[in-house]
Design a protein around this motif. Structure first.
Motif, mmCIF file in Angstrom:
data_model
loop_
_atom_site.group_PDB
_atom_site.id
_atom_site.type_symbol
_atom_site.label_atom_id
_atom_site.label_comp_id
_atom_site.label_asym_id
_atom_site.label_seq_id
_atom_site.Cartn_x
_atom_site.Cartn_y
_atom_site.Cartn_z
ATOM 1 N N SER A 184 96.857 31.412 93.504
ATOM 2 C CA SER A 184 97.613 31.679 92.277
ATOM 3 C C SER A 184 96.702 32.222 91.178
ATOM 4 O O SER A 184 97.139 32.986 90.321
ATOM 5 C CB SER A 184 98.333 30.417 91.795
ATOM 6 O OG SER A 184 97.409 29.449 91.324
ATOM 7 N N LEU A 235 101.458 26.149 81.910
ATOM 8 C CA LEU A 235 102.527 25.690 82.794
ATOM 9 C C LEU A 235 103.657 25.054 81.987
ATOM 10 O O LEU A 235 103.397 24.268 81.071
ATOM 11 C CB LEU A 235 101.983 24.673 83.802
ATOM 12 C CG LEU A 235 100.950 25.208 84.784
ATOM 13 C CD1 LEU A 235 100.445 24.085 85.685
ATOM 14 C CD2 LEU A 235 101.533 26.334 85.625
ATOM 15 N N PRO A 236 104.895 25.362 82.324
ATOM 16 C CA PRO A 236 106.030 24.782 81.587
ATOM 17 C C PRO A 236 106.053 23.264 81.708
ATOM 18 O O PRO A 236 105.864 22.717 82.792
ATOM 19 C CB PRO A 236 107.257 25.425 82.252
ATOM 20 C CG PRO A 236 106.790 25.861 83.609
ATOM 21 C CD PRO A 236 105.348 26.229 83.432
ATOM 22 N N LEU A 281 106.129 31.801 88.211
ATOM 23 C CA LEU A 281 106.124 30.429 87.714
ATOM 24 C C LEU A 281 107.534 29.938 87.416
ATOM 25 O O LEU A 281 107.884 28.791 87.714
ATOM 26 C CB LEU A 281 105.253 30.325 86.456
ATOM 27 C CG LEU A 281 103.749 30.433 86.633
ATOM 28 C CD1 LEU A 281 103.039 30.362 85.283
ATOM 29 C CD2 LEU A 281 103.229 29.339 87.561
ATOM 30 N N LEU A 282 108.334 30.797 86.820
ATOM 31 C CA LEU A 282 109.731 30.427 86.528
ATOM 32 C C LEU A 282 110.473 30.092 87.806
ATOM 33 O O LEU A 282 111.252 29.121 87.861
ATOM 34 C CB LEU A 282 110.439 31.560 85.780
ATOM 35 C CG LEU A 282 110.003 31.784 84.335
ATOM 36 C CD1 LEU A 282 110.556 33.109 83.801
ATOM 37 C CD2 LEU A 282 110.463 30.625 83.450
ATOM 38 N N LYS A 295 97.133 35.774 89.210
ATOM 39 C CA LYS A 295 97.181 35.891 87.742
ATOM 40 C C LYS A 295 96.274 37.017 87.254
ATOM 41 O O LYS A 295 96.584 37.689 86.261
ATOM 42 C CB LYS A 295 96.787 34.566 87.095
ATOM 43 C CG LYS A 295 96.903 34.587 85.563
ATOM 44 C CD LYS A 295 96.691 33.219 84.970
ATOM 45 C CE LYS A 295 96.689 33.265 83.445
ATOM 46 N NZ LYS A 295 97.938 33.760 82.872
ATOM 47 N N ASP A 348 101.629 40.467 83.557
ATOM 48 C CA ASP A 348 101.991 39.163 82.989
ATOM 49 C C ASP A 348 103.428 38.762 83.291
ATOM 50 O O ASP A 348 103.708 37.611 83.645
ATOM 51 C CB ASP A 348 101.781 39.173 81.471
ATOM 52 C CG ASP A 348 100.312 39.215 81.094
ATOM 53 O OD1 ASP A 348 99.467 38.949 81.967
ATOM 54 O OD2 ASP A 348 100.013 39.528 79.925
ATOM 55 N N ARG A 349 104.334 39.694 83.157
ATOM 56 C CA ARG A 349 105.749 39.357 83.361
ATOM 57 C C ARG A 349 106.044 39.003 84.802
ATOM 58 O O ARG A 349 106.887 38.134 85.083
ATOM 59 C CB ARG A 349 106.635 40.529 82.914
ATOM 60 C CG ARG A 349 106.691 40.701 81.395
ATOM 61 C CD ARG A 349 107.695 41.769 81.007
ATOM 62 N NE ARG A 349 107.757 41.927 79.566
ATOM 63 C CZ ARG A 349 108.569 42.791 78.948
ATOM 64 N NH1 ARG A 349 109.371 43.564 79.668
ATOM 65 N NH2 ARG A 349 108.571 42.874 77.630
ATOM 66 N N MET A 408 96.353 28.649 83.245
ATOM 67 C CA MET A 408 97.685 29.201 82.972
ATOM 68 C C MET A 408 98.484 28.194 82.147
ATOM 69 O O MET A 408 98.261 26.991 82.234
ATOM 70 C CB MET A 408 98.414 29.499 84.285
ATOM 71 C CG MET A 408 98.618 28.272 85.158
ATOM 72 S SD MET A 408 98.958 28.642 86.894
ATOM 73 C CE MET A 408 97.322 29.081 87.498
ATOM 74 N N TYR A 448 103.868 37.651 86.933
ATOM 75 C CA TYR A 448 103.297 36.327 87.182
ATOM 76 C C TYR A 448 104.161 35.243 86.532
ATOM 77 O O TYR A 448 104.392 34.188 87.124
ATOM 78 C CB TYR A 448 101.877 36.252 86.621
ATOM 79 C CG TYR A 448 101.149 35.006 87.061
ATOM 80 C CD1 TYR A 448 100.616 34.919 88.343
ATOM 81 C CD2 TYR A 448 101.005 33.918 86.203
ATOM 82 C CE1 TYR A 448 99.957 33.771 88.761
ATOM 83 C CE2 TYR A 448 100.344 32.774 86.614
ATOM 84 C CZ TYR A 448 99.818 32.711 87.889
ATOM 85 O OH TYR A 448 99.181 31.562 88.304
ATOM 86 N N GLU A 449 104.643 35.517 85.337
ATOM 87 C CA GLU A 449 105.526 34.561 84.666
ATOM 88 C C GLU A 449 106.771 34.304 85.493
ATOM 89 O O GLU A 449 107.243 33.162 85.602
ATOM 90 C CB GLU A 449 105.897 35.090 83.281
ATOM 91 C CG GLU A 449 106.796 34.152 82.485
ATOM 92 C CD GLU A 449 107.159 34.741 81.144
ATOM 93 O OE1 GLU A 449 106.736 34.192 80.121
ATOM 94 O OE2 GLU A 449 107.891 35.767 81.124
ATOM 95 N N LYS A 450 107.302 35.340 86.099
ATOM 96 C CA LYS A 450 108.501 35.182 86.924
ATOM 97 C C LYS A 450 108.230 34.292 88.126
ATOM 98 O O LYS A 450 109.085 33.492 88.531
ATOM 99 C CB LYS A 450 109.013 36.547 87.380
ATOM 100 C CG LYS A 450 110.370 36.479 88.084
ATOM 101 C CD LYS A 450 110.934 37.868 88.348
ATOM 102 C CE LYS A 450 112.329 37.750 89.005
ATOM 103 N NZ LYS A 450 112.912 39.091 89.271
#
Length: 269
Positions: A247, A138-139, A263-264, A251, A256-257, A136, A259-261
Motif C-alpha cells: 500500500s 486513515l479514516p 481506502l474508501l 501511495k 491521490d484521488r 497515510m 489512492y483515496e478511492k
C-alpha cells in the motif's frame, strides 16, 4: 566490544516485550520500561524500569539508571504508544492531547535524554517504532496516523542533524500485529445522532478485526535485530503483511484521488 546495552520503552508486553526477549537471546543487555513495574511481579524476560514517557523527570531517572550501571547506552527503541480511534470532528480534545503526548512528545523526550550520552560515547542507534498508518491519513484513525506521521518526519530530520556524531536514527513502521493495543486504545464513543454513527461503527469493527488477525510481533523483533547489525540502516523500514507494505508503494505511484478511492473502498465509506 562488550554486549550492546538496549533500552526499550513499553517493554512489558506486545511488540516491546517481543523485541526485548529476542534481543536477550542474541546476547544483548536489555532494559525495558513500563509505567508501573509492580503490575508485572513475575516478569523475568529482562529488567523492567519504571518510566512514563509523558513525564520528563521519569525519563531522565530511567536513562540515568542505565548509564550509571552500564556506563553506556547503545540502542534506544521508542516503542511505547497508544491507539486512538474516532471521527476527527468528535474526538475529545483531551484525548487528542494524550495521544500526542504519548506517541510523539514522549519519543522526542526520550531522544533528547539519550543523545548527550550517545554523543559522549561516540555513537549510538535510535529506532522509532512508527506505523504504516503514519504514511497515510486513515479514516477514523486520523489522530493516530498524525502522531506516527509526525514521529516519522522527526526521525528524518534528527537523523541528518546527528549524523556527524556517529548516531544512527531510523524508524520501523509495523502494520497490524496481534498485540494488546486494542485493549488500551481510546475509542471515541459512537454517539447517537452523530453524522458518523453508522460508518464509524462499521470502521471500528474493521480496525479491531485487522489487529486481532495481525501477524506475530516477533517479525518486528527480527527487523530490529537486522537494523542493529547494519552499518547504514535505511530511514524507513515497513514491517507487515505484503498488502500493507504494498500500500505504501501504491501511495507513491498512484494519483491521490485513486489512492483515496482504494481506502474508501477498504473501509466501505
Amino acid at each position: 566490544m562488550d554486549k550492546k546495552i538496549v533500552l526499550i520503552t513499553g517493554g512489558s508486553s506486545g511488540i516491546g516485550k517481543s523485541i526485548g526477549t529476542y534481543l536477550t537471546t542474541k546476547g544483548f543487555t536489555v532494559y525495558g520500561t513500563t509505567r508501573n513495574p509492580k503490575n508485572y511481579p513475575d516478569f523475568d524476560a529482562f529488567e523492567l524500569l519504571q518510566l512514563d514517557v509523558k513525564q520528563p523527570d521519569s525519563i531522565q531517572k530511567a536513562v540515568s539508571q542505565v548509564v550509571s550501571k552500564e556506563k553506556r547506552l547503545d540502542v534506544l527503541i521508542n516503542n511505547a504508544g497508544v491507539g486512538i480511534t474516532g471521527p476527527v470532528e468528535e474526538t475529545p480534545h483531551e484525548e487528542i492531547l494524550n495521544v500526542f503526548e504519548t506517541n510523539f512528545h514522549g519519543p522526542v523526550h526520550m531522544m533528547k535524554a539519550v543523545l548527550p550520552q550517545m554523543r559522549k560515547q561516540g555513537g549510538g542507534l535510535i529506532i522509532n517504532i512508527t506505523s504504516i498508518a503514519g504514511y497515510m491519513g486513515l479514516p477514523f484513525r486520523g489522530y493516530y496516523s498524525a502522531t506516527k506521521g509526525a514521529l516519522g518526519l522527526i526521525t528524518e530530520a534528527l537523523r541528518m542533524e546527528t549524523k556527524e556524531f556517529g548516531i544512527k536514527i531510523t524508524n520501523i513502521a509495523p502494520g497490524d500485529f496481534a498485540t494488546n493495543i486494542a485493549s488500551g486504545r481510546y475509542h471515541s464513543p459512537v454517539l447517537e445522532g452523530s453524522a458518523y454513527k453508522e460508518k464509524y461503527a462499521q470502521a471500528l469493527q474493521s480496525i479491531n478485526g485487522d489487529v486481532d488477525s495481525g501477524g506475530d510481533p516477533i517479525q518486528v523483533a527480527h527487523a530490529v535485530y537486522k537494523i542493529i547489525n547494519k552499518s547504514k540502516p535505511r530511514v524507513h523500514n515497513p514491517v507487515g503483511a505484503f498488502l500493507q507494505k504494498f500500500s505504501l508503494s501504491l501511495k507513491r505511484i498512484l494519483p491521490d484521488r485513486v489512492y483515496e478511492k482504494l481506502l474508501l473502498n477498504h473501509y466501505k465509506l
